[in-house]
Design an enzyme around this catalytic site. Structure first.
Site, PDB file in Angstrom:
ATOM      1  N   LYS A   1       0.837  -1.212   0.000  1.00  0.00           N
ATOM      2  CA  LYS A   1       0.000   0.000   0.000  1.00  0.00           C
ATOM      3  C   LYS A   1       0.864   1.252   0.000  1.00  0.00           C
ATOM      4  O   LYS A   1       1.984   1.231   0.510  1.00  0.00           O
ATOM      5  CB  LYS A   1      -0.893   0.018   1.252  1.00  0.00           C
ATOM      6  CG  LYS A   1      -1.875  -1.141   1.319  1.00  0.00           C
ATOM      7  CD  LYS A   1      -2.564  -1.168   2.659  1.00  0.00           C
ATOM      8  CE  LYS A   1      -4.011  -0.798   2.574  1.00  0.00           C
ATOM      9  NZ  LYS A   1      -4.713  -0.935   3.874  1.00  0.00           N
TER      10      LYS A   1
ATOM     11  N   ASN B   1     -10.856   8.320   7.009  1.00  0.00           N
ATOM     12  CA  ASN B   1     -11.084   9.337   5.986  1.00  0.00           C
ATOM     13  C   ASN B   1     -11.591  10.599   6.659  1.00  0.00           C
ATOM     14  O   ASN B   1     -12.598  10.573   7.367  1.00  0.00           O
ATOM     15  CB  ASN B   1     -12.076   8.845   4.936  1.00  0.00           C
ATOM     16  CG  ASN B   1     -11.451   7.806   4.034  1.00  0.00           C
ATOM     17  OD1 ASN B   1     -10.269   7.884   3.724  1.00  0.00           O
ATOM     18  ND2 ASN B   1     -12.221   6.819   3.639  1.00  0.00           N
TER      19      ASN B   1
ATOM     20  N   ARG C   1     -13.153  13.361   5.902  1.00  0.00           N
ATOM     21  CA  ARG C   1     -14.066  14.147   5.046  1.00  0.00           C
ATOM     22  C   ARG C   1     -15.402  13.426   5.001  1.00  0.00           C
ATOM     23  O   ARG C   1     -15.531  12.315   5.498  1.00  0.00           O
ATOM     24  CB  ARG C   1     -13.495  14.222   3.639  1.00  0.00           C
ATOM     25  CG  ARG C   1     -13.199  12.815   3.112  1.00  0.00           C
ATOM     26  CD  ARG C   1     -12.919  12.728   1.649  1.00  0.00           C
ATOM     27  NE  ARG C   1     -12.300  11.477   1.288  1.00  0.00           N
ATOM     28  CZ  ARG C   1     -12.924  10.340   1.064  1.00  0.00           C
ATOM     29  NH1 ARG C   1     -14.231  10.266   1.208  1.00  0.00           N
ATOM     30  NH2 ARG C   1     -12.274   9.241   0.742  1.00  0.00           N
TER      31      ARG C   1
HETATM   32  P1  ADP Z   1      -7.621   3.480  -0.147  1.00  0.00           P
HETATM   33  O1  ADP Z   1      -7.415   4.586   0.820  1.00  0.00           O
HETATM   34  O2  ADP Z   1      -6.671   3.527  -1.313  1.00  0.00           O
HETATM   35  O3  ADP Z   1      -9.052   3.328  -0.556  1.00  0.00           O
HETATM   36  P2  ADP Z   1      -7.801   1.418   1.917  1.00  0.00           P
HETATM   37  O4  ADP Z   1      -6.729   1.198   2.895  1.00  0.00           O
HETATM   38  O5  ADP Z   1      -9.014   2.154   2.383  1.00  0.00           O
HETATM   39  O6  ADP Z   1      -7.197   2.136   0.606  1.00  0.00           O
HETATM   40  O7  ADP Z   1      -8.270   0.022   1.312  1.00  0.00           O
HETATM   41  C1  ADP Z   1      -9.185  -0.081   0.247  1.00  0.00           C
HETATM   42  C2  ADP Z   1      -9.717  -1.502   0.169  1.00  0.00           C
HETATM   43  O8  ADP Z   1      -8.650  -2.427  -0.031  1.00  0.00           O
HETATM   44  C3  ADP Z   1     -10.418  -1.993   1.418  1.00  0.00           C
HETATM   45  O9  ADP Z   1     -11.748  -1.605   1.453  1.00  0.00           O
HETATM   46  C4  ADP Z   1     -10.269  -3.495   1.287  1.00  0.00           C
HETATM   47  O10 ADP Z   1     -11.191  -4.028   0.367  1.00  0.00           O
HETATM   48  C5  ADP Z   1      -8.905  -3.626   0.687  1.00  0.00           C
HETATM   49  N1  ADP Z   1      -7.866  -3.795   1.739  1.00  0.00           N
HETATM   50  C6  ADP Z   1      -7.148  -2.825   2.346  1.00  0.00           C
HETATM   51  N2  ADP Z   1      -6.278  -3.347   3.238  1.00  0.00           N
HETATM   52  C7  ADP Z   1      -6.451  -4.674   3.188  1.00  0.00           C
HETATM   53  C8  ADP Z   1      -5.831  -5.807   3.840  1.00  0.00           C
HETATM   54  N3  ADP Z   1      -4.845  -5.626   4.713  1.00  0.00           N
HETATM   55  N4  ADP Z   1      -6.284  -7.048   3.556  1.00  0.00           N
HETATM   56  C9  ADP Z   1      -7.270  -7.235   2.650  1.00  0.00           C
HETATM   57  N5  ADP Z   1      -7.875  -6.233   1.978  1.00  0.00           N
HETATM   58  C10 ADP Z   1      -7.479  -4.973   2.231  1.00  0.00           C
END
Ligand code: ADP
Length: 462
Positions: free
Chosen positions: A159, A291, A293
């Site tokens: 990420k 988030n 916002r």
């Molecule tokens: P962004 O800010 O880019 O949207 P997020 O951290 O909110 O990223 O994650 C977006 C999506 O990715 C989550 O809703 C989930 O579906 C998937 N996700 C994120 N972290 C994990 C993880 N550690 N394991 C499995 N799925 C994940």
């Protein structure tokens, strides 16, 4: 009381903010790019200013232009909506410095939560569960990522520390894949966020995305308005959201809600915000991000709690105290939102163009948030989200029936949309049972798999 508010956004959220302002007796200034001259938000606002050419960097992301529009038109507040500058700490700070009240949290909270490894550290210290992942400030080099991968055990999710909109995310099932995908993800992060800092998280399989809506006033009162299940996603982007989560017990709601409130309290957060968790099949839950916002999917929470979140955000920015406590929050019925994208669902690419006929559905418990009208031309330059259909009914089963009827009634001629996909999902036995996880949509759109090649549709920011 604010007299005039500048709406620093476009599309459905700009209209949503203008409506809230009308009810509050606040006049509005819309901003628009030359591509949006005919946009509905421009027609609806009391005043409007062109702030630049179509490219978002030159218009909706152009801080000096937006500030000078606000000052020239005598606004006393700015609402950023979602996407664009809504999670830009520099923008929030620049607004405040210019004497424009930013409708949202303080700049330092936006920056803190925007640095995901740092947010993880703070949550962990506060006793909010996080998934095993990279420690410290994150990683920039492949060798450090490999070391983290070995320590965590595969699969892992790569990420972006500054991430958003699913950009810079890749699943790695083994060290070889990690070595190959890490530079790709880092390149994507550099392009989108000008940041090479990444972090790894243990990939949680068969998880649901369950997030909590937070309201925090500037008098240290924090409440949550329950959860939204946003597991129906493609490429980590939400497509359908609902409240309540069909599998959450009252006990789990209380536990997760408390953790969400704690997350806001430990940092002294104010205004609206969303604490996102992953919920595993074993009922364990983990913080993934906050988030800072209003969310695209705020409407489902509004329906089940009878709360106007946009009005609340404006009131809280004016320094008003929340008019209620946690024990006063009541939940009624079930609400589901369907994001309508202007796109070719088969090829998965945006489908901008002229809307020759727009007939939105109506009736009891049917709400449509859209910027479309007959003869409107959907521009190519922005997020292809053109409407949100939100249904509300006494039970989830009734809400599903209402959604089927409403989506069948919805006519958008001239452009392609994902409405046919929504209708398919609405007939899926697992979806109907509420038995799904974040990988559900891969059965309909195999290309939605996390590592699929990105398409132009990936321009969306929320
Ligand atoms: P962004 O800010 O880019 O949207 P997020 O951290 O909110 O990223 O994650 C977006 C999506 O990715 C989550 O809703 C989930 O579906 C998937 N996700 C994120 N972290 C994990 C993880 N550690 N394991 C499995 N799925 C994940």
């Amino acid at each position: 009381m604010f007299k005039k508010l500048l709406v620093a956004n476009r599309g459905t959220i700009a209209i949503r903010i203008i409506r809230a302002c009308r009810e509050l007796g606040i006049s509005t200034v819309a901003i628009y790019s030359t591509a949006d001259k005919e946009a509905l938000h421009v027609r609806m606002a009391d005043e409007s200013v062109c702030i630049g050419p179509p490219a978002a960097e030159d218009s909706y992301l152009n801080i000096p232009s937006i500030l000078s529009a606000g000052l020239t038109y005598g606004a006393d507040a700015v609402h950023p909506g979602y996407g664009f500058l809504s999670e830009n700490g520099d923008f929030a700070e620049a607004c405040q410095r210019s004497g424009l009240q930013f409708v949202g949290p303080r700049a330092r909270h936006i920056r803190l939560m925007g640095d995901k490894p740092r947010a993880r550290r703070i949550m962990k210290r506060a006793g909010v569960p996080v998934l095993p992942g990279s420690e410290g400030k994150g990683v920039t080099e492949v060798r450090d990522a490999l070391a983290d991968g070995e320590r965590l055990g595969f699969p892992v999710l790569i990420k972006a520390a500054a991430g958003g909109g699913g950009k810079g995310m890749r699943i790695a099932h083994d060290a070889k894949e990690l070595e190959r995908l890490f530079p790709i993800a880092r390149g994507e992060s550099e392009a989108a966020f000008s940041s090479r800092t990444m972090y790894l998280e243990k990939y949680l399989e068969r998880a649901r995305h369950v997030e909590f809506q937070i309201l925090a006033d500037s008098h240290r009162s924090v409440v949550h308005l329950g959860e939204r299940d946003c597991s129906i996603q493609r490429r980590h982007q939400k497509v359908i959201e609902e409240s309540p989560c069909p599998v959450l017990t009252a006990r789990m709601r209380e536990k997760m809600g408390k953790a969400a409130v704690r997350a806001a309290e430990v940092v002294g957060y104010s205004n609206v915000g969303t604490v996102e968790f992953l919920l595993g099949p074993d009922n364990e839950f983990y913080f993934i991000e906050m988030n800072t916002r209003i969310q695209v999917e705020h409407g489902v929470t509004e329906m089940v709690t009878s709360t106007d979140l946009v009005k609340e955000s404006i009131r809280m920015a004016m320094g008003e105290a929340l008019g209620f406590k946690q024990r006063n929050v009541e939940f009624r019925g079930a609400s589901i939102e369907f994001r309508v994208y202007a796109e070719d669902p088969v090829r998965n690419i945006p489908s901008p163009g002229l809307v020759s006929n727009h007939h939105p559905p109506g009736g009891l418990g049917v709400r449509v948030e859209t910027a479309l009208y007959d003869g409107y031309r959907v521009p190519v330059h922005y997020d292809p989200l053109v409407a949100k259909l939100i249904v509300h009914a006494e039970t989830r089963e009734l809400a599903l029936a209402r959604a089927r009827a409403a989506l069948r009634e919805y006519v958008i001629d001239g452009i392609k949309t994902n409405i046919p996909l929504h209708l398919k999902i609405l007939h899926d036995p697992d979806f109907i049972r509420g038995d799904f996880s974040t990988s559900f949509l891969t059965r309909y759109q195999p290309e939605t798999h996390a590592n699929a090649e990105r398409t132009a549709a990936d321009s969306r920011a929320t």
